[in-house]
Design a protein around this motif. Structure first.
Motif, PDB file in Angstrom:
ATOM      1  N   PHE A 168       5.040   5.201  -5.354  1.00 23.70           N
ATOM      2  CA  PHE A 168       5.123   5.141  -6.812  1.00 23.70           C
ATOM      3  C   PHE A 168       4.331   6.290  -7.441  1.00 23.70           C
ATOM      4  O   PHE A 168       4.814   6.973  -8.353  1.00 23.70           O
ATOM      5  CB  PHE A 168       4.584   3.793  -7.295  1.00 23.70           C
ATOM      6  CG  PHE A 168       4.487   3.666  -8.787  1.00 23.70           C
ATOM      7  CD1 PHE A 168       5.570   3.243  -9.532  1.00 23.70           C
ATOM      8  CD2 PHE A 168       3.301   3.968  -9.445  1.00 23.70           C
ATOM      9  CE1 PHE A 168       5.479   3.114 -10.912  1.00 23.70           C
ATOM     10  CE2 PHE A 168       3.210   3.857 -10.826  1.00 23.70           C
ATOM     11  CZ  PHE A 168       4.297   3.428 -11.563  1.00 23.70           C
ATOM     12  N   ILE A 169       3.119   6.504  -6.949  1.00 27.12           N
ATOM     13  CA  ILE A 169       2.275   7.582  -7.480  1.00 27.12           C
ATOM     14  C   ILE A 169       2.933   8.936  -7.253  1.00 27.12           C
ATOM     15  O   ILE A 169       2.951   9.797  -8.139  1.00 27.12           O
ATOM     16  CB  ILE A 169       0.874   7.543  -6.825  1.00 27.12           C
ATOM     17  CG1 ILE A 169       0.147   6.250  -7.196  1.00 27.12           C
ATOM     18  CG2 ILE A 169       0.042   8.754  -7.252  1.00 27.12           C
ATOM     19  CD1 ILE A 169      -1.138   6.021  -6.440  1.00 27.12           C
ATOM     20  N   PRO A 226       4.034  14.310  -7.982  1.00 25.76           N
ATOM     21  CA  PRO A 226       5.209  14.554  -7.120  1.00 25.76           C
ATOM     22  C   PRO A 226       4.986  15.588  -6.018  1.00 25.76           C
ATOM     23  O   PRO A 226       5.723  15.593  -5.042  1.00 25.76           O
ATOM     24  CB  PRO A 226       6.276  15.040  -8.117  1.00 25.76           C
ATOM     25  CG  PRO A 226       5.511  15.540  -9.293  1.00 25.76           C
ATOM     26  CD  PRO A 226       4.294  14.678  -9.376  1.00 25.76           C
ATOM     27  N   ARG A 227       3.992  16.450  -6.156  1.00 24.29           N
ATOM     28  CA  ARG A 227       3.774  17.495  -5.159  1.00 24.29           C
ATOM     29  C   ARG A 227       2.770  17.112  -4.076  1.00 24.29           C
ATOM     30  O   ARG A 227       2.490  17.894  -3.173  1.00 24.29           O
ATOM     31  CB  ARG A 227       3.295  18.781  -5.851  1.00 24.29           C
ATOM     32  CG  ARG A 227       4.329  19.376  -6.806  1.00 24.29           C
ATOM     33  CD  ARG A 227       3.876  20.689  -7.368  1.00 24.29           C
ATOM     34  NE  ARG A 227       4.860  21.259  -8.274  1.00 24.29           N
ATOM     35  CZ  ARG A 227       4.728  22.421  -8.896  1.00 24.29           C
ATOM     36  NH1 ARG A 227       3.636  23.147  -8.694  1.00 24.29           N
ATOM     37  NH2 ARG A 227       5.672  22.858  -9.711  1.00 24.29           N
ATOM     38  N   VAL A 228       2.227  15.908  -4.174  1.00 26.07           N
ATOM     39  CA  VAL A 228       1.249  15.439  -3.193  1.00 26.07           C
ATOM     40  C   VAL A 228       1.954  14.557  -2.165  1.00 26.07           C
ATOM     41  O   VAL A 228       2.758  13.701  -2.521  1.00 26.07           O
ATOM     42  CB  VAL A 228       0.110  14.648  -3.876  1.00 26.07           C
ATOM     43  CG1 VAL A 228      -0.926  14.201  -2.852  1.00 26.07           C
ATOM     44  CG2 VAL A 228      -0.553  15.501  -4.955  1.00 26.07           C
ATOM     45  N   SER A 229       1.653  14.760  -0.899  1.00 30.59           N
ATOM     46  CA  SER A 229       2.307  13.997   0.173  1.00 30.59           C
ATOM     47  C   SER A 229       1.816  12.550   0.198  1.00 30.59           C
ATOM     48  O   SER A 229       0.691  12.249  -0.227  1.00 30.59           O
ATOM     49  CB  SER A 229       2.038  14.643   1.532  1.00 30.59           C
ATOM     50  OG  SER A 229       0.670  14.523   1.880  1.00 30.59           O
ATOM     51  N   TYR A 248      -0.751   1.558 -14.523  1.00 27.97           N
ATOM     52  CA  TYR A 248      -0.069   0.597 -13.651  1.00 27.97           C
ATOM     53  C   TYR A 248      -0.505   0.735 -12.190  1.00 27.97           C
ATOM     54  O   TYR A 248      -0.379  -0.205 -11.411  1.00 27.97           O
ATOM     55  CB  TYR A 248       1.449   0.750 -13.757  1.00 27.97           C
ATOM     56  CG  TYR A 248       2.193  -0.452 -13.219  1.00 27.97           C
ATOM     57  CD1 TYR A 248       2.161  -1.653 -13.916  1.00 27.97           C
ATOM     58  CD2 TYR A 248       2.886  -0.392 -12.020  1.00 27.97           C
ATOM     59  CE1 TYR A 248       2.817  -2.770 -13.427  1.00 27.97           C
ATOM     60  CE2 TYR A 248       3.544  -1.506 -11.527  1.00 27.97           C
ATOM     61  CZ  TYR A 248       3.497  -2.692 -12.230  1.00 27.97           C
ATOM     62  OH  TYR A 248       4.135  -3.807 -11.736  1.00 27.97           O
ATOM     63  N   ILE A 249      -1.048   1.887 -11.837  1.00 28.97           N
ATOM     64  CA  ILE A 249      -1.602   2.068 -10.495  1.00 28.97           C
ATOM     65  C   ILE A 249      -2.699   1.040 -10.234  1.00 28.97           C
ATOM     66  O   ILE A 249      -2.797   0.466  -9.145  1.00 28.97           O
ATOM     67  CB  ILE A 249      -2.148   3.502 -10.317  1.00 28.97           C
ATOM     68  CG1 ILE A 249      -1.002   4.515 -10.359  1.00 28.97           C
ATOM     69  CG2 ILE A 249      -2.912   3.641  -9.000  1.00 28.97           C
ATOM     70  CD1 ILE A 249      -1.461   5.954 -10.466  1.00 28.97           C
ATOM     71  N   PHE A 292       0.833  -1.204   0.000  1.00 25.19           N
ATOM     72  CA  PHE A 292       0.000   0.000   0.000  1.00 25.19           C
ATOM     73  C   PHE A 292       0.869   1.258   0.000  1.00 25.19           C
ATOM     74  O   PHE A 292       0.658   2.185  -0.789  1.00 25.19           O
ATOM     75  CB  PHE A 292      -0.900  -0.029   1.235  1.00 25.19           C
ATOM     76  CG  PHE A 292      -2.138   0.826   1.129  1.00 25.19           C
ATOM     77  CD1 PHE A 292      -2.781   1.008  -0.087  1.00 25.19           C
ATOM     78  CD2 PHE A 292      -2.663   1.429   2.257  1.00 25.19           C
ATOM     79  CE1 PHE A 292      -3.932   1.787  -0.175  1.00 25.19           C
ATOM     80  CE2 PHE A 292      -3.809   2.209   2.179  1.00 25.19           C
ATOM     81  CZ  PHE A 292      -4.445   2.387   0.954  1.00 25.19           C
ATOM     82  N   ILE A 293       1.866   1.272   0.880  1.00 29.57           N
ATOM     83  CA  ILE A 293       2.775   2.423   0.965  1.00 29.57           C
ATOM     84  C   ILE A 293       3.624   2.537  -0.305  1.00 29.57           C
ATOM     85  O   ILE A 293       3.861   3.631  -0.820  1.00 29.57           O
ATOM     86  CB  ILE A 293       3.671   2.315   2.214  1.00 29.57           C
ATOM     87  CG1 ILE A 293       2.815   2.442   3.483  1.00 29.57           C
ATOM     88  CG2 ILE A 293       4.755   3.388   2.206  1.00 29.57           C
ATOM     89  CD1 ILE A 293       3.563   2.204   4.767  1.00 29.57           C
ATOM     90  N   THR A 294       4.073   1.384  -0.830  1.00 28.38           N
ATOM     91  CA  THR A 294       4.858   1.382  -2.066  1.00 28.38           C
ATOM     92  C   THR A 294       4.043   1.938  -3.226  1.00 28.38           C
ATOM     93  O   THR A 294       4.559   2.688  -4.072  1.00 28.38           O
ATOM     94  CB  THR A 294       5.334  -0.043  -2.397  1.00 28.38           C
ATOM     95  OG1 THR A 294       6.084  -0.561  -1.304  1.00 28.38           O
ATOM     96  CG2 THR A 294       6.212  -0.053  -3.639  1.00 28.38           C
TER      97      THR A 294
END
Length: 366
Positions: A110-111, A117-120, A275-276, A104-106
């Motif tokens: 990946f996302i 890239p700007r989302v935590s 791929y998500i 889940f964290i991986t």
């Protein structure tokens, strides 16, 4: 005894559920990992790993045939008693919970790295938790249907990678076994880890409509996974030179930058977006199995509450311990060790006990 009425899954759903759990984000670095151990002969390790995983999968099915209408927990209760089954059920709940949390964290990392890239990570996990809850709170049949839809929706990715063969140099693969079998055998740890996930057959078996298809189903699932890994790995080996491939951290992604279409500029972004969904087919069944174990221990049919708390704990964990690449590597190393124990050693040992128990019982009857 568990009630499976209205929750049964078809053979196709069974196959793609197992296949989905086997495919993960590790495919992004797989060609490099294999090349570091055995050069361009590393692809042979994928086939050896497939053979070992398939044999172990068939062992799982043979075990479940001795108690066809229950999961592994019901089987353990039958052979070892209620409390022993609850203890093992708790251990399995933690194991599959850790696998689900790691995946889940991986998925969120990946996302963040390739799409947003700007989302935590914290916010991404919250957003991912909503559809995850809506799917997993239902029975395994719903997740099975989802796995089928995702497979049909993303199969084009493998076709896309196949286009890269025309850009490659097949002489990179020759000669075979350049340094003998020893380097290939060094890839064994990697090549059996990539198939981890087939052990959910312990839980899927009682839900399968046509149980006579269980063995062939798990073989097909492992074979689909092997073909996917082989295509991606061989494409990487023929596109990059033997020395060049180890310089790329994620050669699977780099290949996408080589493929060009006139109607799309950033092909890798499109592939990542799809791929998500592929990664979610790994996370969701693992979540289901983890909370299913918890519900079984407490004698409950509904697993929505354990699922809710699992997702809450996952979000809190990320808030307290923000994930990093270094943490992800440490997690991966430890979880891989545990996975070998539960996916390969545990089924073999249990099968040995079941065989001995059956033999002693037959002798006792005589």
């Amino acid at each position: 005894m568990m009630n499976v009425q209205g929750k049964q899954i078809s053979t196709v759903q069974y196959i793609l559920l197992i296949h989905g759990v086997e495919i993960g984000v590790g495919v992004l670095t797989l060609p490099r990992d294999l090349a570091e151990k055995a050069g361009t002969d590393g692809w042979i390790g994928i086939i050896i790993g497939w053979f070992i995983a398939t044999v172990t999968s068939l062992v799982v099915i043979q075990i479940m045939k001795t108690y066809p209408n229950g999961t592994i927990l019901d089987l353990l209760k039958h052979y070892f008693g209620k409390w022993a089954a609850k203890v093992v059920g708790g251990i399995l709940a933690v194991y599959f919970g850790l696998l689900a949390l790691y995946s889940f964290i991986t998925e969120a990392m990946f996302i963040q790295a390739w799409v947003l890239p700007r989302v935590s990570i914290f916010l991404l996990l919250i957003l991912l938790s909503i559809p995850s809850y809506l799917l997993v709170r239902n029975n395994i049949q719903i997740i099975g249907r989802y796995s089928v839809v995702v497979f049909l929706m993303t199969i084009w990715i493998l076709v896309l990678y196949s286009f890269s063969f025309k850009e490659g140099e097949f002489l990179n693969l020759l000669p075979l076994l350049k340094e003998g079998w020893h380097p290939v055998m060094k890839t064994l740890k990697i090549s059996i880890i990539i198939y981890v996930g087939f052990d959910i057959a312990f839980y899927l078996y009682p839900f399968l409509q046509k149980k006579e298809n269980a063995s062939i189903g798990v073989v097909i699932a492992n074979t689909i996974t092997m073909i996917a890994y082989l295509i991606i790995t061989l494409v990487a080996f023929v596109v990059f030179s033997p020395d060049e491939i180890t310089k790329f951290n994620e050669p699977t992604i780099t290949i996408l930058k080589v493929i060009e279409f006139t109607f799309i500029e950033r092909l890798e972004i499109v592939v990542f977006a799809f791929y998500i969904f592929v990664m979610s087919t790994k996370v969701l069944p693992l979540m289901f199995v983890s909370v299913f174990n918890t519900s079984w221990i407490f004698g409950k049919e509904d697993h929505s509450k354990p699922l809710f708390w699992f997702l809450i704990i996952s979000v809190i964990f990320v808030l307290v311990y923000p994930p990093s690449v270094r943490m992800e590597l440490i997690w991966a190393k430890e979880i891989h060790r545990i996975s070998i124990l539960f996916s390969y050693v545990f089924p073999i040992c249990l099968w040995g006990y079941v065989l001995i128990h059956g033999l002693m019982k037959r002798r006792g009857l005589k």
